[in-house]
Design an enzyme around this catalytic site. Structure first.
Site, short mmCIF file in Angstrom:
data_model
loop_
_atom_site.label_atom_id
_atom_site.label_comp_id
_atom_site.label_asym_id
_atom_site.label_seq_id
_atom_site.Cartn_x
_atom_site.Cartn_y
_atom_site.Cartn_z
N ASN A 1 0.83 -1.21 0.00
CA ASN A 1 0.00 0.00 0.00
C ASN A 1 0.87 1.26 0.00
O ASN A 1 0.55 2.23 -0.68
CB ASN A 1 -0.93 0.02 1.22
CG ASN A 1 -2.34 -0.38 0.89
OD1 ASN A 1 -2.73 -0.49 -0.26
ND2 ASN A 1 -3.12 -0.60 1.93
N ASP B 1 -5.75 -2.09 -3.49
CA ASP B 1 -7.10 -2.59 -3.82
C ASP B 1 -7.08 -3.47 -5.06
O ASP B 1 -7.75 -4.50 -5.11
CB ASP B 1 -8.07 -1.43 -4.03
CG ASP B 1 -8.44 -0.72 -2.73
OD1 ASP B 1 -8.15 -1.27 -1.64
OD2 ASP B 1 -9.00 0.39 -2.81
N GLU C 1 -6.13 -7.65 4.62
CA GLU C 1 -5.47 -8.39 3.55
C GLU C 1 -5.53 -9.89 3.78
O GLU C 1 -4.74 -10.65 3.24
CB GLU C 1 -4.01 -7.94 3.43
CG GLU C 1 -3.07 -8.43 4.51
CD GLU C 1 -3.13 -7.68 5.83
OE1 GLU C 1 -2.33 -8.02 6.71
OE2 GLU C 1 -3.97 -6.77 6.01
#
Length: 121
Positions: free
Chosen positions: A8, A17, A43
């Site tokens: 991320n 995403d 996750e």
């Protein structure tokens, strides 16, 4: 998914995403009819494999781990490579679903502590 926060941070939330979507598609394609797949937190995913013994579950989990490791996941900027640590547990008649998931989660942390990108349980 191992080191998801770093993914991320590097690729942004959109990249993260897209990675989650890509991994979910891989998992869906790998599951059999009757298996139950769900996202379980940021996750993490959980897969219930009915009528599957421990050895079959380990083989399934190893196949999933390899597929994730070998697949490039496309983001807007780059191809993201990732690995997964997987915990496996088997249902017994006297165990609740919550206890089963807690046992799998404990094995997941064992896999992460052992170096990640592996199956434990």
């Amino acid at each position: 998914i191992d080191h998801f926060k770093q993914i991320n941070d590097r690729y942004g939330h959109e990249g993260g995403d897209r990675l989650l979507t890509s991994v979910s598609h891989l998992l869906t394609a790998t599951c059999r009819t009757g298996d139950v797949l769900a996202r379980w937190g940021g996750e993490e995913f959980v897969i219930l494999l009915p009528e599957t013994d421990l050895e079959q579950a380990r083989l399934f989990a190893e196949r999933v781990r390899q597929i994730i490791d070998e697949t490039g996941h496309v983001s807007a900027q780059d191809t993201i490579r990732c690995t997964a640590s997987i915990g496996v547990a088997v249902y017994c008649d006297d165990v609740s679903l919550d206890a089963l998931i807690a046992r799998a989660d404990a094995h997941l942390y064992e896999a992460k502590a052992g170096g990640r990108n592996q199956v434990c349980g």
